[in-house]
Design a protein around this motif. Structure first.
Motif, PDB file in Angstrom:
ATOM      1  N   ARG A 124      -0.551  -1.273   8.123  1.00 23.69           N
ATOM      2  CA  ARG A 124      -1.478  -0.133   8.249  1.00 23.69           C
ATOM      3  C   ARG A 124      -2.738  -0.358   7.421  1.00 23.69           C
ATOM      4  O   ARG A 124      -3.794   0.172   7.712  1.00 23.69           O
ATOM      5  CB  ARG A 124      -0.792   1.153   7.775  1.00 23.69           C
ATOM      6  N   ILE A 125      -2.606  -1.160   6.364  1.00 22.96           N
ATOM      7  CA  ILE A 125      -3.793  -1.482   5.556  1.00 22.96           C
ATOM      8  C   ILE A 125      -4.608  -2.581   6.255  1.00 22.96           C
ATOM      9  O   ILE A 125      -5.825  -2.504   6.356  1.00 22.96           O
ATOM     10  CB  ILE A 125      -3.385  -1.988   4.148  1.00 22.96           C
ATOM     11  N   LEU A 126      -3.902  -3.609   6.756  1.00 24.89           N
ATOM     12  CA  LEU A 126      -4.602  -4.796   7.257  1.00 24.89           C
ATOM     13  C   LEU A 126      -5.132  -4.652   8.681  1.00 24.89           C
ATOM     14  O   LEU A 126      -6.190  -5.187   9.001  1.00 24.89           O
ATOM     15  CB  LEU A 126      -3.673  -6.018   7.180  1.00 24.89           C
TER      16      LEU A 126
ATOM     17  N   PHE B 273       2.384   7.909   3.072  1.00 26.51           N
ATOM     18  CA  PHE B 273       2.112   6.482   2.950  1.00 26.51           C
ATOM     19  C   PHE B 273       2.840   5.930   1.725  1.00 26.51           C
ATOM     20  O   PHE B 273       2.720   6.489   0.635  1.00 26.51           O
ATOM     21  CB  PHE B 273       0.593   6.330   2.781  1.00 26.51           C
ATOM     22  N   THR B 274       3.605   4.873   1.923  1.00 26.16           N
ATOM     23  CA  THR B 274       4.273   4.237   0.788  1.00 26.16           C
ATOM     24  C   THR B 274       3.363   3.136   0.270  1.00 26.16           C
ATOM     25  O   THR B 274       3.046   2.213   1.007  1.00 26.16           O
ATOM     26  CB  THR B 274       5.621   3.629   1.211  1.00 26.16           C
TER      27      THR B 274
ATOM     28  N   LEU C  22      -2.049  -1.425  -3.606  1.00 27.50           N
ATOM     29  CA  LEU C  22      -2.378  -2.582  -2.763  1.00 27.50           C
ATOM     30  C   LEU C  22      -3.569  -2.245  -1.864  1.00 27.50           C
ATOM     31  O   LEU C  22      -4.432  -3.072  -1.613  1.00 27.50           O
ATOM     32  CB  LEU C  22      -1.155  -2.969  -1.922  1.00 27.50           C
ATOM     33  N   ARG C  23      -3.601  -1.009  -1.408  1.00 25.52           N
ATOM     34  CA  ARG C  23      -4.701  -0.530  -0.558  1.00 25.52           C
ATOM     35  C   ARG C  23      -6.047  -0.672  -1.288  1.00 25.52           C
ATOM     36  O   ARG C  23      -7.017  -1.154  -0.742  1.00 25.52           O
ATOM     37  CB  ARG C  23      -4.450   0.951  -0.250  1.00 25.52           C
TER      38      ARG C  23
ATOM     39  N   VAL D 191       1.945  -2.220   4.938  1.00 26.11           N
ATOM     40  CA  VAL D 191       1.008  -3.344   4.726  1.00 26.11           C
ATOM     41  C   VAL D 191       0.162  -3.538   5.984  1.00 26.11           C
ATOM     42  O   VAL D 191      -1.056  -3.726   5.921  1.00 26.11           O
ATOM     43  CB  VAL D 191       1.770  -4.632   4.355  1.00 26.11           C
TER      44      VAL D 191
ATOM     45  N   LEU E 195      -6.013 -14.050   2.595  1.00 25.93           N
ATOM     46  CA  LEU E 195      -6.821 -13.376   3.613  1.00 25.93           C
ATOM     47  C   LEU E 195      -7.989 -14.257   4.012  1.00 25.93           C
ATOM     48  O   LEU E 195      -8.573 -14.929   3.171  1.00 25.93           O
ATOM     49  CB  LEU E 195      -7.425 -12.073   3.065  1.00 25.93           C
TER      50      LEU E 195
ATOM     51  N   LEU F 238      -7.041  -4.486  -1.882  1.00 23.13           N
ATOM     52  CA  LEU F 238      -7.621  -5.134  -0.711  1.00 23.13           C
ATOM     53  C   LEU F 238      -8.987  -4.529  -0.388  1.00 23.13           C
ATOM     54  O   LEU F 238      -9.912  -5.228   0.010  1.00 23.13           O
ATOM     55  CB  LEU F 238      -6.679  -4.998   0.493  1.00 23.13           C
TER      56      LEU F 238
ATOM     57  N   LEU G 141       2.159   0.225  -2.692  1.00 27.87           N
ATOM     58  CA  LEU G 141       2.648  -0.633  -3.759  1.00 27.87           C
ATOM     59  C   LEU G 141       1.617  -0.637  -4.880  1.00 27.87           C
ATOM     60  O   LEU G 141       0.455  -0.950  -4.644  1.00 27.87           O
ATOM     61  CB  LEU G 141       2.836  -2.067  -3.248  1.00 27.87           C
TER      62      LEU G 141
END
Lengths: 179, 95
Positions: free
Chosen positions: B19-21, A123-124, A6-7, B17, A152, A10, A126
């Motif tokens: 931490r990403i945003l 870090f978990t 997911l990181r 999530v 977003l 994005l 997805l």
């Protein structure tokens, strides 16, 4: 379809916006150089001479008829294409294929671009695959479409103080000389 | 990988999530103004013989394959919302 964390998913979207901005800026610079200057050297910072257009017309003076000539930079007559991203909206769906735990790399060992780069703690993440878009899923279809929905909205950031001050200094350093 | 202990697992996912945003909200070139993330999850209770009646461990899975085969009543949604100049909100909706 390739699964991405997911990181990364994005990050790609944000990165692409910045690349798009950079390409738009380059297109504007190319336009200014090609339309506004002549005699410059390819692939150098020497843009050559400012391109002027001249035109003349007859005027009636007390001394008689005279020809007056006007000379203006071509750039002042053209609309300069300055395109900038004002706001970007994304909405997409992703299907979670896996949940992984990333551990930070040993000090000084994390390679740039690796999935664990920049992590200070575990870090978990997805691991996702982009799923088909469905604008308005019916309430009873949740089971049929088990996917993450991500929306977003991005906007131009204010100019950072450091960059603003640097640009002021650059502006002060510009000038003209008579040859 | 399945995430154990439902609340703890969902909190961990929401934190990751965010931490990403969160860093994108103060981006230097482009900044995040709003974000809505909806994450479906399936809840399962693993029965253990040693735990006796009513004993068991709740597990959460975010995997699409697990959610697809779960009963509708075991599906929930984790909703993370970021709006301008406000702290993010996280809601868990269960069927």
């Amino acid at each position: 379809m390739t699964a991405l964390s997911l990181r990364e998913l994005l990050g790609i979207l944000v990165g692409d916006l910045i690349v798009a901005e950079a390409q738009a800026a380059k297109a504007t610079t190319d336009f200014l150089r090609e339309a506004g200057f002549r005699g410059g050297k390819e692939a150098t910072d020497d843009w050559g001479e400012l391109r002027f257009v001249t035109f003349s017309f007859r005027v009636q003076d007390p001394d008689g008829e005279k020809v007056r000539t006007i000379r203006v930079p071509l750039l002042s007559l053209l609309p300069v294409p300055l395109q900038q991203i004002d706001q970007a909206e994304y909405e997409f769906f992703a299907k979670v294929n896996d949940v992984t735990k990333l551990e930070p790399p040993p000090k000084g060992r994390g390679a740039l671009g690796s999935s664990a780069y920049g992590l200070a703690q575990s870090f978990t993440d997805l691991v996702c695959e982009v799923a088909p878009y469905s604008p308005e899923p019916a309430p009873d279809s949740k089971r049929a479409v088990p996917k993450i929905r991500i929306r977003l909205t991005m906007r131009q950031a204010d100019l950072p103080a450091g960059l603003s001050s640097s640009l002021r200094r650059i502006e002060q350093a510009s000038g003209s000389k008579t040859t | 990988m399945r995430l154990r202990r439902e609340d703890e697992a969902l909190r961990a996912v929401a934190n990751e999530v965010l931490r990403i945003l969160e860093p994108l909200r103060s981006g230097r070139s482009l900044q995040l103004v709003e974000a809505d993330v909806e994450i479906p999850f399936a809840r399962t209770v693993t029965r253990r013989v040693s735990a006796g009646r009513g004993g068991g461990r709740s597990e959460v899975s975010l995997l699409a394959d697990d959610i697809r085969v779960s009963a509708a009543s075991d599906i929930g949604w984790l909703r993370i919302s970021i709006t301008e100049n406000r702290a993010p909100t996280v809601r868990v909706e269960r069927a």
